[in-house]
Design a protein around this motif. Sequence first.
Motif, PDB file in Angstrom:
ATOM      1  N   GLY A 128      12.853   1.706   9.069  1.00  0.00           N
ATOM      2  CA  GLY A 128      13.182   3.072   8.698  1.00  0.00           C
ATOM      3  C   GLY A 128      12.132   4.024   9.229  1.00  0.00           C
ATOM      4  N   PRO A 129      12.421   5.318   9.251  1.00  0.00           N
ATOM      5  CA  PRO A 129      11.508   6.275   9.864  1.00  0.00           C
ATOM      6  C   PRO A 129      10.252   6.571   9.046  1.00  0.00           C
ATOM      7  N   THR A 130      10.312   6.446   7.726  1.00  0.00           N
ATOM      8  CA  THR A 130       9.158   6.769   6.894  1.00  0.00           C
ATOM      9  C   THR A 130       8.368   5.513   6.526  1.00  0.00           C
ATOM     10  N   PHE A 131       9.054   4.513   6.020  1.00  0.00           N
ATOM     11  CA  PHE A 131       8.458   3.203   5.759  1.00  0.00           C
ATOM     12  C   PHE A 131       9.110   2.225   6.739  1.00  0.00           C
ATOM     13  N   PRO A 132       8.373   1.783   7.758  1.00  0.00           N
ATOM     14  CA  PRO A 132       9.000   0.992   8.824  1.00  0.00           C
ATOM     15  C   PRO A 132       9.443  -0.406   8.414  1.00  0.00           C
ATOM     16  N   HIS A 133       8.949  -0.900   7.289  1.00  0.00           N
ATOM     17  CA  HIS A 133       9.331  -2.236   6.838  1.00  0.00           C
ATOM     18  C   HIS A 133      10.323  -2.101   5.687  1.00  0.00           C
ATOM     19  N   GLN A 134      11.591  -2.384   5.953  1.00  0.00           N
ATOM     20  CA  GLN A 134      12.644  -2.174   4.967  1.00  0.00           C
ATOM     21  C   GLN A 134      13.305  -3.466   4.494  1.00  0.00           C
TER      22      GLN A 134
ATOM     23  N   VAL B 293       0.837  -1.199   0.000  1.00  0.00           N
ATOM     24  CA  VAL B 293       0.000   0.000   0.000  1.00  0.00           C
ATOM     25  C   VAL B 293       0.873   1.250   0.000  1.00  0.00           C
ATOM     26  N   PRO B 294       0.322   2.395  -0.456  1.00  0.00           N
ATOM     27  CA  PRO B 294       1.044   3.663  -0.349  1.00  0.00           C
ATOM     28  C   PRO B 294       1.204   4.082   1.110  1.00  0.00           C
ATOM     29  N   HIS B 295       2.117   5.011   1.335  1.00  0.00           N
ATOM     30  CA  HIS B 295       2.278   5.590   2.659  1.00  0.00           C
ATOM     31  C   HIS B 295       0.977   6.300   3.047  1.00  0.00           C
ATOM     32  N   PRO B 296       0.529   6.194   4.295  1.00  0.00           N
ATOM     33  CA  PRO B 296      -0.755   6.790   4.677  1.00  0.00           C
ATOM     34  C   PRO B 296      -0.811   8.302   4.508  1.00  0.00           C
ATOM     35  N   GLU B 297       0.342   8.976   4.493  1.00  0.00           N
ATOM     36  CA  GLU B 297       0.367  10.424   4.294  1.00  0.00           C
ATOM     37  C   GLU B 297       0.890  10.802   2.916  1.00  0.00           C
ATOM     38  N   GLY B 298       0.953   9.847   2.011  1.00  0.00           N
ATOM     39  CA  GLY B 298       1.386  10.131   0.652  1.00  0.00           C
ATOM     40  C   GLY B 298       2.873  10.329   0.480  1.00  0.00           C
ATOM     41  N   MET B 299       3.659   9.957   1.467  1.00  0.00           N
ATOM     42  CA  MET B 299       5.112  10.154   1.402  1.00  0.00           C
ATOM     43  C   MET B 299       5.752   9.128   0.463  1.00  0.00           C
ATOM     44  N   THR B 300       6.901   9.508  -0.085  1.00  0.00           N
ATOM     45  CA  THR B 300       7.702   8.603  -0.891  1.00  0.00           C
ATOM     46  C   THR B 300       9.103   8.510  -0.271  1.00  0.00           C
ATOM     47  N   GLU B 301       9.886   7.606  -0.807  1.00  0.00           N
ATOM     48  CA  GLU B 301      11.326   7.595  -0.578  1.00  0.00           C
ATOM     49  C   GLU B 301      11.984   7.517  -1.946  1.00  0.00           C
ATOM     50  N   ILE B 302      12.511   8.621  -2.406  1.00  0.00           N
ATOM     51  CA  ILE B 302      13.202   8.711  -3.693  1.00  0.00           C
ATOM     52  C   ILE B 302      14.496   9.462  -3.428  1.00  0.00           C
ATOM     53  N   GLY B 303      15.567   8.712  -3.298  1.00  0.00           N
ATOM     54  CA  GLY B 303      16.854   9.286  -2.927  1.00  0.00           C
ATOM     55  C   GLY B 303      17.500   8.451  -1.830  1.00  0.00           C
TER      56      GLY B 303
ATOM     57  N   HIS C 244      10.596   4.564  -4.342  1.00  0.00           N
ATOM     58  CA  HIS C 244       9.303   3.883  -4.215  1.00  0.00           C
ATOM     59  C   HIS C 244       8.299   4.802  -3.528  1.00  0.00           C
ATOM     60  N   SER C 245       7.018   4.502  -3.776  1.00  0.00           N
ATOM     61  CA  SER C 245       5.919   5.231  -3.139  1.00  0.00           C
ATOM     62  C   SER C 245       4.982   4.301  -2.385  1.00  0.00           C
ATOM     63  N   GLU C 246       5.226   2.994  -2.465  1.00  0.00           N
ATOM     64  CA  GLU C 246       4.447   2.007  -1.723  1.00  0.00           C
ATOM     65  C   GLU C 246       5.385   1.201  -0.820  1.00  0.00           C
ATOM     66  N   GLY C 247       4.808   0.564   0.174  1.00  0.00           N
ATOM     67  CA  GLY C 247       5.581  -0.277   1.068  1.00  0.00           C
ATOM     68  C   GLY C 247       4.899  -1.615   1.263  1.00  0.00           C
ATOM     69  N   PHE C 248       5.649  -2.578   1.767  1.00  0.00           N
ATOM     70  CA  PHE C 248       5.092  -3.915   1.978  1.00  0.00           C
ATOM     71  C   PHE C 248       4.814  -4.163   3.454  1.00  0.00           C
ATOM     72  N   GLY C 249       3.775  -4.965   3.703  1.00  0.00           N
ATOM     73  CA  GLY C 249       3.580  -5.524   5.026  1.00  0.00           C
ATOM     74  C   GLY C 249       4.506  -6.713   5.217  1.00  0.00           C
ATOM     75  N   ILE C 250       4.558  -7.216   6.425  1.00  0.00           N
ATOM     76  CA  ILE C 250       5.416  -8.356   6.731  1.00  0.00           C
ATOM     77  C   ILE C 250       4.563  -9.619   6.696  1.00  0.00           C
TER      78      ILE C 250
END
Length: 245
Positions: free
Chosen positions: A159-165, A109-119, A143-149
């Motif tokens: 990580g601080p923005t997407f906790p599942h890395q 799913v996307p980040h709940p606040e619309g955040m990305t990690e690009i960089g 990326h703009s989406e993250g995975f569940g575990i």
Amino acid sequence: MNDLSPKNRILLVFNSATGQPGRLGTVMRRYGFEFDIRRPGEGDPLPTDLGKYHLVVVFGGPMSANDDHLDNVRAIMNWLPHVVASDAMYLGICLGAQMMARHLGADVVPHPEGMTEIGYYPVQATEAGEHLFPDELMVYHWHSEGFGIPDGAELVATGPTFPHQAYHIDERIWGIQFHPEVDDEAHERWLSNAADKTDRPNAQCPDTQRAGRAKYDAAFGAWFERFAETVLLKNRMACDVGQSS
């Protein structure tokens, strides 16, 4: 190669027509591996007999793991059960990690606040990942989406923005949200082809990314070398030792 020798082939699955193995290819070639490259979006079939591969790598791409209307996503999602049922190691990078997580029942799913990690952004080891990650490592994301575990998986980096890395299952199936394969050439190609995406929330502009590459890439590359030796080569090295004894 006789029947007793260790497998020396890696299956590389790309979600784009132009993707290249980059740093991952450079590192794994040094250990004598050969590559079988498949691009399902371009019509390449995906092998269901994975017994001749030591490792399967599914790379990233600009699409979502939920885009079942796309040929490459549909083909890979339908094929992943063969990977799970095999003895081959699996490394999913970004989209590849999200696809495997989704196949195993987790949400992408996307980040709940619309955040990305690009960089370049930091990741930290969990308690389970202290032997694989330093206390903090700056890694390259896009990326703009993250995975569940998935059930049965162990989270090894956060990580601080997407906790599942990063996660693994039984030390055979690995998923990482970031891009260790990106070398200088790939980075410049991505910036050239998709610079318009760097104005998204929390994304870094091209100049900031280049500065990050100059500052962080050497340590990131050294980390991947250690990860490859510790994780991706583990079973192969054990096989080599057994045959030489």
